[in-house]
Design a protein around this motif. Structure first.
Motif, short mmCIF file in Angstrom:
data_model
loop_
_atom_site.label_atom_id
_atom_site.label_comp_id
_atom_site.label_asym_id
_atom_site.label_seq_id
_atom_site.Cartn_x
_atom_site.Cartn_y
_atom_site.Cartn_z
N ASP A 150 0.83 -1.39 -0.11
CA ASP A 150 -0.05 0.07 -0.06
C ASP A 150 0.84 1.23 -0.10
O ASP A 150 0.39 2.32 -0.37
CB ASP A 150 -0.97 0.05 1.06
N ARG A 151 2.28 1.18 0.23
CA ARG A 151 2.93 2.51 0.44
C ARG A 151 3.40 2.58 -0.92
O ARG A 151 3.98 3.69 -1.25
CB ARG A 151 4.38 2.09 1.36
N THR A 152 3.65 1.63 -1.79
CA THR A 152 4.26 1.69 -3.12
C THR A 152 3.49 1.74 -4.27
O THR A 152 3.59 2.29 -5.15
CB THR A 152 5.46 0.81 -3.28
N ILE A 153 2.34 0.82 -4.36
CA ILE A 153 1.33 0.77 -5.52
C ILE A 153 0.67 1.79 -5.90
O ILE A 153 0.36 2.22 -7.11
CB ILE A 153 0.33 -0.35 -5.13
N ILE A 154 0.60 2.89 -4.94
CA ILE A 154 -0.33 4.13 -5.33
C ILE A 154 0.81 5.08 -6.28
O ILE A 154 0.35 6.11 -6.99
CB ILE A 154 -0.59 4.98 -4.12
N ALA A 155 2.00 4.83 -6.20
CA ALA A 155 2.90 5.90 -6.94
C ALA A 155 2.73 5.89 -8.30
O ALA A 155 2.47 7.07 -8.75
CB ALA A 155 4.34 5.44 -6.80
N THR A 156 2.31 4.92 -9.02
CA THR A 156 2.13 5.08 -10.52
C THR A 156 0.65 5.27 -10.88
O THR A 156 0.27 5.66 -12.03
CB THR A 156 2.65 3.66 -11.00
N ALA A 157 -0.27 5.27 -9.78
CA ALA A 157 -1.51 5.33 -9.90
C ALA A 157 -2.02 7.09 -9.75
O ALA A 157 -2.88 7.47 -10.12
CB ALA A 157 -2.31 4.85 -9.08
N ILE A 158 -0.91 7.78 -9.09
CA ILE A 158 -1.29 9.09 -8.89
C ILE A 158 -1.56 10.10 -9.97
O ILE A 158 -2.56 10.72 -9.81
CB ILE A 158 -0.15 9.95 -8.12
N PRO A 159 -0.91 9.95 -11.15
CA PRO A 159 -1.28 10.80 -12.28
C PRO A 159 -2.77 10.73 -12.70
O PRO A 159 -3.40 11.40 -13.04
CB PRO A 159 -0.30 10.22 -13.39
N ALA A 160 -3.25 9.27 -12.81
CA ALA A 160 -4.54 9.04 -13.17
C ALA A 160 -5.52 9.48 -11.94
O ALA A 160 -6.76 9.94 -12.33
CB ALA A 160 -5.04 7.40 -13.26
N ILE A 161 -5.13 9.50 -10.80
CA ILE A 161 -6.09 9.95 -9.64
C ILE A 161 -6.09 11.46 -9.86
O ILE A 161 -7.37 12.02 -9.70
CB ILE A 161 -5.54 9.73 -8.38
N THR A 162 -4.89 12.20 -10.14
CA THR A 162 -5.09 13.69 -10.19
C THR A 162 -5.86 14.04 -11.58
O THR A 162 -6.83 15.10 -11.45
CB THR A 162 -3.80 14.29 -10.31
N ASN A 163 -5.96 13.57 -12.47
CA ASN A 163 -6.66 13.77 -13.80
C ASN A 163 -8.08 13.50 -13.24
O ASN A 163 -8.95 14.28 -13.87
CB ASN A 163 -6.22 12.69 -14.65
N ASP A 164 -8.48 12.30 -12.70
CA ASP A 164 -9.99 12.40 -12.40
C ASP A 164 -10.38 13.14 -11.41
O ASP A 164 -11.57 13.75 -11.61
CB ASP A 164 -10.20 10.81 -11.56
N PHE A 165 -9.80 13.70 -10.38
CA PHE A 165 -10.39 14.59 -9.35
C PHE A 165 -9.82 16.00 -9.65
O PHE A 165 -10.11 16.81 -8.93
CB PHE A 165 -9.87 14.18 -8.18
N ASP A 166 -8.90 16.33 -10.53
CA ASP A 166 -8.31 17.69 -10.67
C ASP A 166 -7.73 18.17 -9.52
O ASP A 166 -8.10 19.37 -9.21
CB ASP A 166 -9.60 18.44 -11.52
#
Length: 570
Positions: free
Chosen positions: A63-79
């Motif tokens: 859970d500490r590392t898996i989110i690293a590559t997902a952050i760009p997609a998260i920020t795109n969804d939520f602006d």
């Protein structure tokens, strides 16, 4: 009573209820420590229990590392570009600050019930994150997940204490610790794959079925006696008082202030900003009050002084702090080096750190096997310190054109160092402390390891930013600032400049990362103090269940006959 004699040694074995005497002088006697008799689960059950503990620990590490590559997609969804830092900070704040509190709770509440509650909290937080409709809900879910994860790793150690005898634990501890190295490598790969093929939400949903398996295994197979069983029942007020609420009031806000200062200082605010100075000042005052409370309350304190001042526990905590700092710095910044300097994506960088992860796991498990024969942690800790320092030292020689043979070989050397030492401090807590004190002692060591990683990841970020800014100011032709490079990220670095300026930019970025690696060298060297200070205590005492063994090294037979002609053999 039984007696075994030979020419040079008299061994007297007695059950705890038997009084044993010997006519030999007391200076020849050494009493080995004894463990109380415990009925451990059958081997088949042990395998399933350890599988559940490994799955739970892997999820916490993942859970500490898996989110690293997902952050760009998260920020795109939520602006929500401005919230990026909080996606990891919310988890880190609750995880790191609550580890010691859980250690105290484990010492007087049912470890099984507390552990299962931690898994439920972690699962609930993951579900909230996966279903989050907006950024604020995601951050709240991360905080809930961190609250649950804080008690899972230390809880796994405590359940293991009641599942496996001491002399067999090194191997299981090594396998448990290897989950951290494995998660550091596969986390970004899994995050990238799930985000690109399904959705970033599956980076959190994947925790639910795996966590459910761990929950069911622990619920059905783990049987652990409740602390204080047989004694007077504790009221709710007495249990609350045992948690040391005054100590918690000082400790939790103090650690949160420190972590916030580290997260915000040098990035969001300058280090001389009044807000950062205030956070550090509040941290210092609260921790000072916390120390006073612990000294006054003694055995009822959140961290009893007699435990943390124990030579081996203090040395183990020191070793764990610097090892955690070194390991997290390297596992965080090595992928950045591969992405920025070699131009690979998150998946490619994860593949390139496999030599480090495989070596870490291999040597961790090998150390566990060797300790079945040697029993001592100290030599492996010393070897760990030397290899970590050598490995990080060689990594500082990396250049833009470093060949694969070097970046693979140096990772192998460093991974071997981490593998030799990663699980030794928690194992030492199990070796030198009574079962009643192990929850607090093990949690303290886990806390210091997490704290070291949290502090020096932030230190590394500030070193990287400062040296990169200095290098870019010396190259005005690039027209870039450190903020420009930081905003776009390592994977997009090559898009910032024209091809003719790329070599200069890579040299500047490599130089800044080398400065970070140099900090890691000093951090790795600091572990030697802890390694050299621990007592040489053996885990093999775990073989001597329910009995005390008095071994008397007597003088040679002819010497005894001359000096003690009337002595009788016992």
């Amino acid at each position: 009573m039984e007696a075994n004699t030979n020419a040079d040694t008299i061994q007297v074995v007695a059950t705890p209820s038997t009084t044993t005497t010997s006519p030999q002088p007391p200076e020849y006697g050494i009493i080995a420590p004894a463990e109380e008799e415990v009925e451990y689960p059958r081997t088949r059950n042990v395998i399933f229990i350890m599988l559940g503990l490994h799955l739970a620990t892997f999820l916490v590490a993942l859970d500490r590392t898996i989110i690293a590559t997902a952050i760009p997609a998260i920020t795109n969804d939520f602006d929500s570009l401005g919230d990026v830092g909080w996606y990891s900070s919310a988890y880190l704040l609750t995880n790191c600050s609550l580890v010691v509190v859980y250690g105290r709770i484990y010492s007087f509440c049912s470890p099984k019930a507390v552990y299962m509650a931690c898994i439920l909290l972690f699962e609930a937080g993951s579900a909230v994150c996966g279903a989050a409709p907006r950024s604020a809900i995601l951050i709240a879910g991360r905080a809930v997940s961190g609250t649950g994860s804080a008690g899972i790793f230390s809880g796994s150690i405590i359940i293991m204490v009641h599942t496996v005898p001491l002399h067999k634990r090194p191997l299981y501890m090594a396998m448990l610790g290897s989950m951290w190295g494995l998660a550091s490598s596969v986390g970004p790969i899994m995050g990238g794959a799930l985000t690109s093929r399904l959705s970033w939400r599956w980076c959190f949903y994947i925790n639910l079925p795996i966590g459910a398996i761990a929950f069911l295994v622990v619920g059905f197979l783990v049987t652990i006696p409740v602390p204080n069983r047989g004694g007077p029942a504790l009221s709710i007020y007495e249990k609350f008082a045992r948690v040391d609420p005054l100590g918690i009031v000082c400790f939790l806000p103090g650690i949160v202030c420190l972590l916030l200062a580290l997260q915000l200082g040098g990035s969001t605010y300058a280090w001389n900003d009044a807000r950062i100075i205030a956070l550090l000042a509040v941290f210092a005052v609260l921790i000072l009050f916390f120390v006073v409370v612990q000294v006054v309350k003694k055995d009822t304190a959140l961290i009893p002084p007699r435990i943390i001042t124990h030579r081996t526990i203090a040395a183990g905590a020191w070793f764990a702090f610097w090892l955690g700092a070194s390991m997290l710095m390297l596992t965080f910044y090595l992928p950045i080096w591969f992405q920025a300097i070699q131009g690979v994506d998150a998946f490619g960088s994860g593949v390139r750190v496999i030599p480090l992860v495989l070596t870490l796991n291999l040597f961790s498990i090998t150390t566990g096997i060797l300790m079945r024969f040697t029993g001592y942690s100290a030599p492996f800790m010393l070897l760990s310190s030397v290899l970590m320092a050598l490995g990080t030292g060689f990594i500082t020689t990396w250049t833009v054109h470093t060949p694969p043979a070097k970046w693979i070989g140096y990772q192998v050397l460093y991974g071997a160092g981490i593998g030799f030492g990663l699980e030794q401090p928690p194992l030492l807590a199990q070796t030198v402390l009574s079962k009643e004190d192990i929850p607090v002692g093990a949690s303290c060591i886990v806390f210091f390891q997490s704290l070291g990683g949290a502090i020096f990841t932030s230190v590394g970020q500030n070193v990287l930013t400062q040296h990169l800014a200095s290098s870019l100011r010396a190259m005005p032709e690039l027209g870039l600032s450190a903020a420009d490079v930081a905003d776009i990220g390592a994977t997009e670095l090559r898009k910032l400049v024209e091809p003719r300026h790329l070599e200069a930019l890579l040299l500047a970025y490599n130089g800044a990362l080398v400065k970070v690696f140099q900090v890691a060298v000093g951090v790795a060297c600091a572990t030697i103090i802890g390694a050299a200070s621990v007592k040489w205590v053996s885990t093999k005492k775990g073989r001597r269940l329910s009995r005390q063994i008095l071994v008397i090294q007597a003088p040679r037979t002819e010497q005894r006959e001359k000096t003690e002609p009337n002595a009788e053999t016992v």
